[in-house]
Design an enzyme around this catalytic site. Structure first.
Site, short mmCIF file in Angstrom:
data_model
loop_
_atom_site.label_atom_id
_atom_site.label_comp_id
_atom_site.label_asym_id
_atom_site.label_seq_id
_atom_site.Cartn_x
_atom_site.Cartn_y
_atom_site.Cartn_z
N LYS A 116 0.76 -1.10 0.04
CA LYS A 116 -0.17 0.00 0.06
C LYS A 116 0.81 1.38 -0.11
O LYS A 116 0.37 2.38 -0.76
CB LYS A 116 -1.20 -0.07 1.20
CG LYS A 116 -2.04 -1.10 1.00
CD LYS A 116 -2.98 -1.05 2.13
CE LYS A 116 -4.28 -1.91 2.02
NZ LYS A 116 -3.99 -3.23 2.06
N GLU A 200 -3.16 6.14 8.05
CA GLU A 200 -3.88 6.91 7.18
C GLU A 200 -5.00 8.02 8.15
O GLU A 200 -5.25 7.36 9.33
CB GLU A 200 -4.95 6.20 6.31
CG GLU A 200 -4.32 5.84 5.15
CD GLU A 200 -5.22 4.99 4.25
OE1 GLU A 200 -6.25 4.98 4.52
OE2 GLU A 200 -4.80 4.52 3.14
N HIS A 235 -14.50 -3.38 8.85
CA HIS A 235 -13.98 -3.44 7.59
C HIS A 235 -14.04 -4.47 6.71
O HIS A 235 -13.57 -4.69 5.39
CB HIS A 235 -12.64 -3.18 7.83
CG HIS A 235 -12.09 -2.19 8.67
ND1 HIS A 235 -12.32 -0.78 8.38
CD2 HIS A 235 -11.53 -2.05 9.88
CE1 HIS A 235 -12.05 -0.10 9.33
NE2 HIS A 235 -11.44 -0.89 10.18
N ARG A 297 -7.01 -8.43 -8.82
CA ARG A 297 -7.60 -9.65 -8.87
C ARG A 297 -9.14 -9.33 -9.25
O ARG A 297 -9.59 -8.21 -9.09
CB ARG A 297 -7.27 -10.25 -7.67
CG ARG A 297 -7.87 -9.80 -6.55
CD ARG A 297 -7.78 -10.67 -5.29
NE ARG A 297 -7.89 -9.91 -4.04
CZ ARG A 297 -9.31 -9.34 -3.41
NH1 ARG A 297 -10.34 -9.51 -4.08
NH2 ARG A 297 -9.08 -8.86 -2.29
#
Length: 661
Positions: A116, A200, A235, A297
């Site tokens: 990431k 973040e 999440h 994917r």
């Protein structure tokens, strides 16, 4: 086009890929673990190869075993599905080196987007907006905490190699950061073999919006519009839809253009998803949407995109892997109607969403919509893999019609004795905020108490009285002795019941449902029963595995022989003469028991520690998730019976907390 394909995965995605392959005349090859010997994907494949024991690391994640199976079976191509090895660049390279076609993103693209922090730097260079945060090399807890403090809370800790909600924690205050970091790193190491994280800024009114992109080996990249995946719990996506509610043409153009730029920046080939986070506090706006990550994917939620575009994304993957160009130019890709998908999980919302495992003695899903599943009646939900057992997908002209159709589909789910979240899904879909499109990623967390409630509805109570008096279960359970001469055994799956009441005289009856006592009255009214509970009255007709309630215009499903199970609005209710015992959890004396089989991954407390109510004592990993067992009250930890790394069975005594004197 290749003539055979091996799917390096299991469950519903393997079955989904096989469906397209068979339509195209391609031979299908499954791989399976010892736990999946009788799984649906094994049954549906033309050929199946055993690759190892139940744990994923010894079977589905063992790249060398999957590759050996491909060679032994003569597979010309490998489709990795999602999860497991689907974003493993080394595996993709090994497949190509073996002369086998890789149906996935190029290894270089996987590497570019797999971490990431590196992906965000690349997106900045490509002109794609990203959220503020820390992506540095210094991974010391002190540096990470300092960066989080500087960004300002709340923040999100995310595993660098993460995905699917694993290795992710929201932190609302500085003093909670280090504990959340340790838990996140453990989960990341377990799931991805990499405990590095990034930080973040957490958006307070976030919407999770993603764009489906598709590229070919000739340099062409197109998008297939956006999906909204904001309805999440911890999440994990629960309900997805396409297109995104509240998306205007200008914002759609901005986000899809950014997604195409992102895919082109890594020379992308095949199906991929660019995920964005939007600050929806003032509605969707082009300048309030930021790149989060790319999934290199196929996504779990790809059916909603297929529904609104009429495209078979798996067929497109096959064609791209065979060197063909993207089948449609951008201007020719339609956007028709509205699609929604609900993920049916084997879990118990009324018991903290704990995963549920075991044999599917009764498994009925709606047959008038698209259903992607990897299980069947008589099959088993294993402790070793993800708890998602099916996806229910609808496509209608409008969002309102899609939400209503999906709610009806979830309400028709009948599963026993494995528990599911079907009733929870119904309540989500019918919630006024969801219907209005006023949903962000915090919706379920804010409404969870209401959404997860397992109230015994009046419909179920009335139906239970009718079922009891129709004599639909075997003698010996909750049958008053005075009624024995009126007993008429009945299997609700096959025939009509015998009636046990004579004339119009109402009789008082008592039944138990989910351990709760229900007192009411029943009388025969023609071919119906008049049933009454606490002043509520209805006419009930019992037949063929159903109870119809006339006044309420409701149908309650019935299954089971010795102990009937009632199904209503996605929930399953057990009729019995006693309160069923629940295993696992916390006893009133402070004993902590394993709610399911699993592995001990952490013991935050030690024997002799003084703890407060709610403080974690032991952390259990099962079905790819961590579950913390906490102190039921203030007290002192007694002996802890297991160590980190130990495997435990369901109901095992893990620890005990002694109450303070």
């Amino acid at each position: 086009m290749f003539k055979s394909v091996l799917v390096a995965n299991r469950g519903e995605i393997a079955c989904r890929v096989f469906r397209t392959a068979k339509r195209m005349g391609i031979r299908t090859i499954a791989v399976y673990s010892e736990a999946d010997a009788n799984a649906l994907h094994v049954r549906e494949a033309d050929e199946a190869v055993l690759i190892g024991p139940a744990p994923a690391r010894e079977s589905y994640l063992a790249a060398e075993k999957v590759l050996a199976a491909a060679k032994a079976s003569g597979a010309e191509a490998i489709h990795p599905g999602y999860g497991f090895l689907s974003e493993n660049a080394e595996f993709a390279e090994e497949v190509v080196a073996a002369g086998i076609i890789w149906i996935g993103a190029p290894p270089a693209s996987i590497r570019a987007m797999g971490l990431k922090d590196a992906a965000k730097k690349l997106m900045v260079e490509a002109g794609v907006p990203v959220t503020p945060g820390y992506m540095g090399e210094d991974q010391s807890p002190e540096r990470l905490k300092a960066e989080a403090d500087a960004i300002g809370y709340p923040v999100l800790i995310k595993a660098v190699a993460g995905g699917g909600g694993k290795g992710m924690r929201r932190v609302d205050a500085s003093d909670a950061f280090l504990d959340a970091l340790a838990s996140c790193q453990r989960e990341a190491a377990s799931s991805f073999g990499d405990d590095r994280v990034l930080i973040e800024k957490y958006i307070l009114s976030p919407r999770h919006i993603e764009v489906q992109v598709f590229g070919d080996s000739h340099g062409e990249v197109v998008h297939l519009y956006e999906r909204d995946c904001s309805l999440q719990r911890r999440h994990q996506k629960v309900i997805e839809e396409a297109p995104a509610p509240g998306m205007d043409a200008a914002t759609r153009s901005a986000i899809t253009d950014a997604a195409v730029r992102a895919a082109k920046a890594v020379n992308y080939v095949g199906a991929g998803t660019i995920e964005f986070i939007a600050d929806a506090s003032e509605g969707l706006k082009a300048d309030r949407i930021w790149f989060m990550e790319m999934n290199t994917r196929l996504q779990v939620e790809h059916p909603v995109t297929e529904s609104i575009t009429g495209v078979d994304l798996v067929e497109w993957q096959f064609r791209a892997a065979a060197g063909e160009p993207v089948p449609l130019k951008q201007a020719a890709i339609p956007l028709n109607g509205w699609a929604m998908e609900a993920r049916l999980y084997a879990e118990d919302p009324s018991n903290g969403f704990l995963p549920s495992i075991g044999k599917l003695d009764h498994f009925v899903l709606p047959d008038d919509i698209r259903v992607d599943t990897g299980v069947y009646q008589g099959g088993e939900v294993s402790q070793f893999y993800d708890p998602m057992i099916a996806k229910l997908i609808v496509h209608e002209d409008t969002r309102e019609a899609a939400a209503e159709a999906l709610a009806e589909a979830c309400a028709d789910v009948e599963v026993w004795p494995v528990r599911t979240n079907a009733g929870f899904l119904v309540r989500c879909l019918e919630h006024p905020r969801f219907v209005a499109g006023e949903v962000d990623t915090g919706f379920i967390g804010a409404e969870e108490a209401e959404l997860a409630a397992a109230d015994l509805s009046m419909e179920v109570q009335l139906a239970a009285l009718a079922v009891e008096n129709a004599g639909i279960h075997e003698p010996g359970l909750s049958v008053p002795s005075s009624q024995s001469d009126l007993w008429s055994p009945f299997d609700p799956l096959f025939g009509l019941s015998g009636l046990r009441l004579n004339g119009q005289r109402s009789q008082a009856f008592r039944v138990w449902v989910d351990g709760q006592r229900i007192d009411g009255g029943v009388s025969l009214n023609g071919s119906h029963y008049t049933v009454t509970v606490n002043g509520a009255e209805d006419l009930a007709l019992v037949y063929g595995g159903k109870v119809e309630l006339s006044a309420r215009n409701a149908v309650v499903g019935v299954a089971g022989r010795s102990q009937p199970i009632l199904f209503f609005r996605g929930n399953a209710h057990l009729m019995s003469g006693y309160a069923s015992a629940a295993t696992g959890g916390t006893a009133s004396d402070g004993t902590l028991r394993a709610p399911m089989p699993g592995k001990i991954v952490a013991t935050p407390a030690k024997a002799g520690d003084t703890v407060t109510k709610g403080q974690p004592i032991i952390v259990l990993e099962a079905m790819k998730m961590e579950h913390a067992l906490t102190a039921p009250f203030d007290g002192v930890v007694g002996e802890i019976g297991y160590a980190v790394g130990d495997q435990v069975g369901a109901d095992a005594v893990l620890a005990k907390v002694e109450a303070n004197a």
